[in-house]
Scaffold this motif. Sequence first.
Motif, mmCIF file in Angstrom:
data_model
loop_
_atom_site.group_PDB
_atom_site.id
_atom_site.type_symbol
_atom_site.label_atom_id
_atom_site.label_comp_id
_atom_site.label_asym_id
_atom_site.label_seq_id
_atom_site.Cartn_x
_atom_site.Cartn_y
_atom_site.Cartn_z
ATOM 1 N N GLY A 46 -5.587 34.523 60.269
ATOM 2 C CA GLY A 46 -6.473 33.800 59.361
ATOM 3 C C GLY A 46 -7.081 32.577 60.001
ATOM 4 O O GLY A 46 -8.236 32.218 59.715
ATOM 5 N N ALA A 47 -6.343 31.905 60.895
ATOM 6 C CA ALA A 47 -6.873 30.712 61.555
ATOM 7 C C ALA A 47 -8.057 31.066 62.437
ATOM 8 O O ALA A 47 -9.052 30.332 62.495
ATOM 9 N N ALA A 48 -7.976 32.210 63.129
ATOM 10 C CA ALA A 48 -9.076 32.624 64.005
ATOM 11 C C ALA A 48 -10.284 33.073 63.195
ATOM 12 O O ALA A 48 -11.435 32.842 63.592
ATOM 13 N N LEU A 49 -10.043 33.690 62.063
ATOM 14 C CA LEU A 49 -11.145 34.177 61.229
ATOM 15 C C LEU A 49 -11.857 33.040 60.517
ATOM 16 O O LEU A 49 -13.075 33.078 60.313
ATOM 17 N N GLY A 50 -11.112 32.036 60.090
ATOM 18 C CA GLY A 50 -11.715 30.910 59.384
ATOM 19 C C GLY A 50 -12.184 31.327 57.998
ATOM 20 O O GLY A 50 -11.570 32.164 57.334
ATOM 21 N N GLY A 51 -13.286 30.755 57.553
ATOM 22 C CA GLY A 51 -13.848 31.117 56.253
ATOM 23 C C GLY A 51 -12.973 30.760 55.074
ATOM 24 O O GLY A 51 -13.056 31.378 54.018
ATOM 25 N N GLY A 52 -12.087 29.760 55.233
ATOM 26 C CA GLY A 52 -11.230 29.358 54.134
ATOM 27 C C GLY A 52 -9.972 30.192 53.976
ATOM 28 O O GLY A 52 -9.207 29.987 53.025
ATOM 29 N N LEU A 53 -9.741 31.121 54.884
ATOM 30 C CA LEU A 53 -8.529 31.934 54.822
ATOM 31 C C LEU A 53 -7.316 31.102 55.223
ATOM 32 O O LEU A 53 -7.443 30.122 55.974
ATOM 33 N N PRO A 54 -6.128 31.454 54.740
ATOM 34 C CA PRO A 54 -4.917 30.744 55.170
ATOM 35 C C PRO A 54 -4.804 30.744 56.692
ATOM 36 O O PRO A 54 -5.042 31.755 57.341
ATOM 37 N N ARG A 55 -4.428 29.615 57.257
ATOM 38 C CA ARG A 55 -4.387 29.466 58.702
ATOM 39 C C ARG A 55 -3.048 29.971 59.248
ATOM 40 O O ARG A 55 -2.213 29.217 59.743
ATOM 41 N N ARG A 56 -2.861 31.283 59.140
ATOM 42 C CA ARG A 56 -1.632 31.943 59.584
ATOM 43 C C ARG A 56 -1.908 33.433 59.665
ATOM 44 O O ARG A 56 -3.000 33.892 59.341
ATOM 45 N N ARG A 57 -0.901 34.191 60.110
ATOM 46 C CA ARG A 57 -1.026 35.640 60.084
ATOM 47 C C ARG A 57 -1.042 36.117 58.637
ATOM 48 O O ARG A 57 -0.232 35.674 57.808
ATOM 49 N N ILE A 58 -1.976 37.000 58.315
ATOM 50 C CA ILE A 58 -2.105 37.522 56.950
ATOM 51 C C ILE A 58 -1.953 39.035 57.017
ATOM 52 O O ILE A 58 -2.749 39.718 57.671
ATOM 53 N N LEU A 60 -2.254 42.906 55.862
ATOM 54 C CA LEU A 60 -3.435 43.519 55.258
ATOM 55 C C LEU A 60 -3.320 43.668 53.747
ATOM 56 O O LEU A 60 -4.330 43.589 53.042
ATOM 57 N N SER A 61 -2.120 43.898 53.240
ATOM 58 C CA SER A 61 -1.989 44.034 51.788
ATOM 59 C C SER A 61 -2.341 42.726 51.092
ATOM 60 O O SER A 61 -3.000 42.717 50.044
ATOM 61 N N GLU A 62 -1.925 41.589 51.671
ATOM 62 C CA GLU A 62 -2.298 40.283 51.113
ATOM 63 C C GLU A 62 -3.783 40.030 51.316
ATOM 64 O O GLU A 62 -4.457 39.493 50.432
ATOM 65 N N LEU A 63 -4.292 40.425 52.466
ATOM 66 C CA LEU A 63 -5.712 40.231 52.750
ATOM 67 C C LEU A 63 -6.581 40.974 51.739
ATOM 68 O O LEU A 63 -7.623 40.473 51.309
ATOM 69 N N ALA A 64 -6.146 42.160 51.342
ATOM 70 C CA ALA A 64 -6.897 42.921 50.342
ATOM 71 C C ALA A 64 -7.007 42.139 49.039
ATOM 72 O O ALA A 64 -8.070 42.113 48.398
ATOM 73 N N SER A 65 -5.926 41.474 48.641
ATOM 74 C CA SER A 65 -5.942 40.679 47.406
ATOM 75 C C SER A 65 -6.853 39.467 47.553
ATOM 76 O O SER A 65 -7.594 39.112 46.628
ATOM 77 N N ILE A 66 -6.822 38.835 48.723
ATOM 78 C CA ILE A 66 -7.670 37.665 48.964
ATOM 79 C C ILE A 66 -9.145 38.047 48.872
ATOM 80 O O ILE A 66 -9.956 37.333 48.271
ATOM 81 N N LEU A 67 -9.494 39.182 49.460
ATOM 82 C CA LEU A 67 -10.894 39.601 49.458
ATOM 83 C C LEU A 67 -11.406 39.902 48.049
ATOM 84 O O LEU A 67 -12.604 39.811 47.783
ATOM 85 N N MET A 68 -10.513 40.283 47.155
ATOM 86 C CA MET A 68 -10.899 40.578 45.780
ATOM 87 C C MET A 68 -11.101 39.313 44.949
ATOM 88 O O MET A 68 -11.741 39.358 43.893
ATOM 89 N N HIS A 69 -10.577 38.187 45.390
ATOM 90 C CA HIS A 69 -10.636 36.962 44.591
ATOM 91 C C HIS A 69 -12.058 36.426 44.555
ATOM 92 O O HIS A 69 -12.767 36.446 45.567
ATOM 93 N N PRO A 70 -12.503 35.935 43.388
ATOM 94 C CA PRO A 70 -13.885 35.428 43.268
ATOM 95 C C PRO A 70 -14.209 34.299 44.246
ATOM 96 O O PRO A 70 -15.377 34.092 44.592
ATOM 97 N N SER A 71 -13.202 33.565 44.699
ATOM 98 C CA SER A 71 -13.454 32.445 45.602
ATOM 99 C C SER A 71 -13.761 32.894 47.029
ATOM 100 O O SER A 71 -14.218 32.091 47.846
ATOM 101 N N CYS A 72 -13.524 34.168 47.325
ATOM 102 C CA CYS A 72 -13.792 34.683 48.668
ATOM 103 C C CYS A 72 -15.248 35.109 48.752
ATOM 104 O O CYS A 72 -15.678 36.049 48.082
#
Length: 267
Positions: A46-58, A60-72
Amino acid sequence: MSKSVRSAEPAGVDAPRLVLGEQPFDVAATALRLLTTGPEPLSMDGAALGGGLPRRRIVLSELASILMHPSCGHITSDQVWRLLIERARADGPAWVVGAVGVALPGLRQAAYRLRRYSGDVQAELLTGFVAALRTVNPAGARVVQRLLSTAFTAARTELRASEPRREADYLDSTALWPGAGHPDVVLARAVTAGVITLADAELIGATRLGGTPVASYAESLGKGAKAIYQARGRAERLLVAAVNAGLLSDPDEQVIAEATMTLRADF
C-alpha cells in the motif's frame, strides 16, 4: 443443472484452470480466501501504491473491500488494477485467481444483468474476465470498468448464441403466408441464391419446421447442441441480412421471417 464440476480455460490464454460448478463465484471467493491466508498471502504494498491506501502490505481480500468503499477514488482503483493486471500476466495462475476474486463484486452485478439467460452465466463471466485480463489495455482510466465491460460483452455473446429457443417459438408448419408457398421452398430459394448453404437449410428445416429437437439433430451429426444452436443462429442472421439488403424478393421476406422465427430487431 448438473452438479458436476468442470474446468475451463479460454483458448489462447495462459490462465489457471478455474473450477466451475453450479456456483462458480463461490468457488472463486473460496480460492481468494485460501490465497490470502497463511504465511505468504497474496498482497500488495500500500505504501508503494499510495492513493490513500494503508501504508503496509494489504492482502487482496482486504484490498477488495477497500476498493468497494466510496472513499476510494478512480485514480487509486486504476493504480491497483494496473498492478493486478501486471501480476496476473507475469506471475502465474495464483494472481489471475486473485484478480478474479477482487473483481467479484463487479462480476456479481454483471451476473444480475444477465440473469434472464438460462446458460451458466457465472462461468461465462469468469471465462470472459480471465480472457480480458490478458487483452485489455491497462493504460487509461477506469481499468476495472473496462475489464468488466469486456467480460460482460463476451459472456452475453456466448449466452445468446447458446440460448435454446422456447418451445412456443417453434413454427407450426401449417402457419404459411397465403400464396407464398411452403417455407421449405423459400429456404431452397435462399440456397440457390447463395445466402445459406444446403446444410444450413436442412438444419433450419429439421429443427424449425420438422420439430426435431436440436439435441437429437446434433447427436445425429456427432456434434454438440451448442454448436448446432450457433450454426442455426448464424444461418438465420444471414437470411435476415439478405432480406435487409434486398437480395430476396419481397414475397419471400414474410415467409423467411416465419420460417426462422427471427425478428429484425434482434440484429
